[in-house]
Design a protein around this motif. Sequence first.
Motif, PDB file in Angstrom:
ATOM      1  N   THR A   1     -40.358  -6.507 -25.900  1.00 41.51           N
ATOM      2  CA  THR A   1     -40.916  -7.750 -26.036  1.00 41.51           C
ATOM      3  C   THR A   1     -40.970  -8.740 -24.679  1.00 41.51           C
ATOM      4  O   THR A   1     -41.633  -9.932 -25.006  1.00 41.51           O
ATOM      5  CB  THR A   1     -39.635  -8.690 -26.932  1.00 41.51           C
ATOM      6  N   HIS A   2     -40.805  -8.208 -23.555  1.00 38.24           N
ATOM      7  CA  HIS A   2     -40.902  -8.895 -22.374  1.00 38.24           C
ATOM      8  C   HIS A   2     -42.454  -8.529 -22.019  1.00 38.24           C
ATOM      9  O   HIS A   2     -43.136  -9.281 -21.309  1.00 38.24           O
ATOM     10  CB  HIS A   2     -40.019  -8.662 -21.304  1.00 38.24           C
TER      11      HIS A   2
ATOM     12  N   GLN B   1     -43.276  -2.613 -30.401  1.00 33.60           N
ATOM     13  CA  GLN B   1     -42.326  -3.109 -29.533  1.00 33.60           C
ATOM     14  C   GLN B   1     -40.797  -3.011 -29.817  1.00 33.60           C
ATOM     15  O   GLN B   1     -40.634  -3.362 -31.036  1.00 33.60           O
ATOM     16  CB  GLN B   1     -42.976  -4.974 -29.403  1.00 33.60           C
ATOM     17  N   ILE B   2     -39.952  -2.908 -28.966  1.00 33.38           N
ATOM     18  CA  ILE B   2     -38.606  -2.928 -29.204  1.00 33.38           C
ATOM     19  C   ILE B   2     -38.053  -4.004 -28.453  1.00 33.38           C
ATOM     20  O   ILE B   2     -38.920  -4.596 -27.729  1.00 33.38           O
ATOM     21  CB  ILE B   2     -37.985  -1.694 -28.605  1.00 33.38           C
TER      22      ILE B   2
ATOM     23  N   SER C   1     -31.164  -2.168 -26.641  1.00 31.77           N
ATOM     24  CA  SER C   1     -32.178  -1.287 -27.530  1.00 31.77           C
ATOM     25  C   SER C   1     -32.100   0.228 -27.312  1.00 31.77           C
ATOM     26  O   SER C   1     -32.708   1.044 -28.108  1.00 31.77           O
ATOM     27  CB  SER C   1     -33.451  -1.697 -27.324  1.00 31.77           C
ATOM     28  N   LYS C   2     -31.499   0.706 -26.134  1.00 35.28           N
ATOM     29  CA  LYS C   2     -31.598   2.358 -26.042  1.00 35.28           C
ATOM     30  C   LYS C   2     -30.405   2.916 -26.806  1.00 35.28           C
ATOM     31  O   LYS C   2     -29.439   3.399 -26.360  1.00 35.28           O
ATOM     32  CB  LYS C   2     -31.118   2.429 -24.682  1.00 35.28           C
ATOM     33  N   ASN C   3     -30.915   3.011 -28.086  1.00 34.36           N
ATOM     34  CA  ASN C   3     -29.705   3.513 -29.118  1.00 34.36           C
ATOM     35  C   ASN C   3     -30.618   4.387 -30.241  1.00 34.36           C
ATOM     36  O   ASN C   3     -31.734   4.346 -30.434  1.00 34.36           O
ATOM     37  CB  ASN C   3     -29.041   2.670 -29.800  1.00 34.36           C
ATOM     38  N   LEU C   4     -29.805   5.074 -31.053  1.00 34.36           N
ATOM     39  CA  LEU C   4     -30.523   6.073 -32.023  1.00 34.36           C
ATOM     40  C   LEU C   4     -31.107   5.105 -33.193  1.00 34.36           C
ATOM     41  O   LEU C   4     -31.980   5.695 -33.737  1.00 34.36           O
ATOM     42  CB  LEU C   4     -29.318   7.037 -32.530  1.00 34.36           C
ATOM     43  N   GLN C   5     -30.461   4.089 -33.309  1.00 37.75           N
ATOM     44  CA  GLN C   5     -31.089   3.171 -34.410  1.00 37.75           C
ATOM     45  C   GLN C   5     -32.496   2.874 -34.113  1.00 37.75           C
ATOM     46  O   GLN C   5     -33.647   2.822 -34.867  1.00 37.75           O
ATOM     47  CB  GLN C   5     -30.231   1.805 -34.678  1.00 37.75           C
ATOM     48  N   VAL C   6     -32.677   2.152 -32.960  1.00 37.83           N
ATOM     49  CA  VAL C   6     -33.977   1.764 -32.444  1.00 37.83           C
ATOM     50  C   VAL C   6     -35.028   3.121 -32.278  1.00 37.83           C
ATOM     51  O   VAL C   6     -36.034   2.943 -32.827  1.00 37.83           O
ATOM     52  CB  VAL C   6     -34.213   1.184 -30.988  1.00 37.83           C
ATOM     53  N   ALA C   7     -34.427   4.245 -31.767  1.00 34.83           N
ATOM     54  CA  ALA C   7     -35.251   5.266 -31.531  1.00 34.83           C
ATOM     55  C   ALA C   7     -35.659   5.845 -33.116  1.00 34.83           C
ATOM     56  O   ALA C   7     -36.807   6.119 -33.268  1.00 34.83           O
ATOM     57  CB  ALA C   7     -34.458   6.648 -31.191  1.00 34.83           C
ATOM     58  N   ASP C   8     -34.743   5.640 -34.106  1.00 39.94           N
ATOM     59  CA  ASP C   8     -35.178   5.937 -35.352  1.00 39.94           C
ATOM     60  C   ASP C   8     -36.339   5.201 -35.988  1.00 39.94           C
ATOM     61  O   ASP C   8     -37.219   5.616 -36.842  1.00 39.94           O
ATOM     62  CB  ASP C   8     -33.953   5.790 -36.620  1.00 39.94           C
ATOM     63  N   ALA C   9     -36.371   3.893 -35.621  1.00 36.88           N
ATOM     64  CA  ALA C   9     -37.479   2.915 -36.052  1.00 36.88           C
ATOM     65  C   ALA C   9     -38.559   3.266 -35.532  1.00 36.88           C
ATOM     66  O   ALA C   9     -39.783   3.379 -35.936  1.00 36.88           O
ATOM     67  CB  ALA C   9     -37.142   1.435 -35.651  1.00 36.88           C
ATOM     68  N   VAL C  10     -38.700   4.107 -34.278  1.00 33.14           N
ATOM     69  CA  VAL C  10     -39.997   4.446 -33.564  1.00 33.14           C
ATOM     70  C   VAL C  10     -40.351   5.701 -34.203  1.00 33.14           C
ATOM     71  O   VAL C  10     -41.591   6.012 -34.558  1.00 33.14           O
ATOM     72  CB  VAL C  10     -39.654   4.675 -32.130  1.00 33.14           C
ATOM     73  N   PHE C  11     -39.370   6.776 -34.496  1.00 34.53           N
ATOM     74  CA  PHE C  11     -39.885   7.924 -35.151  1.00 34.53           C
ATOM     75  C   PHE C  11     -40.415   7.621 -36.548  1.00 34.53           C
ATOM     76  O   PHE C  11     -41.453   7.851 -37.058  1.00 34.53           O
ATOM     77  CB  PHE C  11     -38.575   8.770 -35.518  1.00 34.53           C
ATOM     78  N   THR C  12     -39.995   6.447 -37.301  1.00 37.25           N
ATOM     79  CA  THR C  12     -40.284   6.118 -38.552  1.00 37.25           C
ATOM     80  C   THR C  12     -41.983   5.783 -38.259  1.00 37.25           C
ATOM     81  O   THR C  12     -42.840   6.079 -39.229  1.00 37.25           O
ATOM     82  CB  THR C  12     -39.699   5.089 -39.358  1.00 37.25           C
ATOM     83  N   ARG C  13     -42.220   4.859 -37.437  1.00 41.03           N
ATOM     84  CA  ARG C  13     -43.468   4.357 -37.155  1.00 41.03           C
ATOM     85  C   ARG C  13     -44.534   5.504 -36.954  1.00 41.03           C
ATOM     86  O   ARG C  13     -45.466   5.716 -37.479  1.00 41.03           O
ATOM     87  CB  ARG C  13     -43.644   3.400 -35.894  1.00 41.03           C
TER      88      ARG C  13
END
Length: 361
Positions: free
Chosen positions: A44-45, A69-70, A76-88
């Motif tokens: 987001t920056h 954008q994360i 943000s460097k965690n499995l939950q955010v990674a999972d959102a990117v995998f989903t996309r």
Amino acid sequence: MRKVRVDLGKNSYDIVIGYDIRQEIVDFVQGAGYSRQALLVTDTHVGPLYGGQVQALLAEAGLTATLVQIPAGESSKNLQVADAVFTRAIELGLDRKSPVFALGGGVVGDLAGFVAATYMRGVPFVQLPTSLLAQVDSSVGGKVAVNHALGKNLIGAFYQPQAVFMELNCMKSLPEREIYTGLGEIIKYGIIYDGDFFGFLEQNREQVLALEPEALVHMIARSCEIKAAVVSEDEREAGLRRILNFGHTIGHAIEKETGYVRYNHGEAVATGMLGAARISRQLGLIDSGTFDRVRQLIEAYNLPLQAGGVTVEAMYADIFHDKKTVGGKVNWVLMEGIGRVVCRNDVPEQAVKEAMAAIRA
């Protein structure tokens, strides 16, 4: 423009460093044989500053790059955010030849690289680092990871990018503090590998801090050359590559104890380097004059000599969760001089705790 080759056999790649390197990126993408769909991961920056420009550049090269954008920051460097990117990626139908581009600092590079390494057991990955720290550290060498609540970078892989492009015009938008945090890792390269480079940093402080193009290109390229030389000899950290962890054992403990928000990575590493230098002096590996040169250079580049918000006991417990700890023994990288280090796993507890107490604010 400078190019640095990371020589890893079939996994070799180039680091391109310079100003206005658009055409080099276009030429590379057009010759890479990628599928048309791509993922452009940013935060987001950086996204509002450069996301649209890079999307347009990749379109010029023939790719349809979807921007993801994360939230900016280490959290943000965690499995939950990674999972959102995998989903996309799955929603977009990305296949095994669909590239993932990382546009941003170390958090974006580590997370996007982790996604690229594990999505469909590995898809092409390209680094577009925009921070000085990412340019000289995390974007080179193929370490990708996310954090766990119990420690930094514990879930990850060795996964090399296919190329790294460093557009130095991005330096103009970096806050001063981000320049300093990158300098923490740059100083490290002089300590562990190249005494002449350490001397360059001592003698050219004003030009470095002013980001004069000649000084900037030299210090980034030399840092990348040193890291490339080490990684080329030891891709998976079986031996020599451990020297890149100088300052990181205490540095990671500082980051963990302060919730990854009080200190930037390079700041924590700088304080950790001073701690490692203190241990080196206590063990008789270096003299006081060498220690003072390290302390003075860290201070000259506006990096912290001490860390607040930490305790010796908590930091000491943290180092046993570090990736560098094997069989309950911490593998310390210690100085033998400016440009020379040694790995030791026999450092007495008292020496460690005394050094930790000295760097605690």
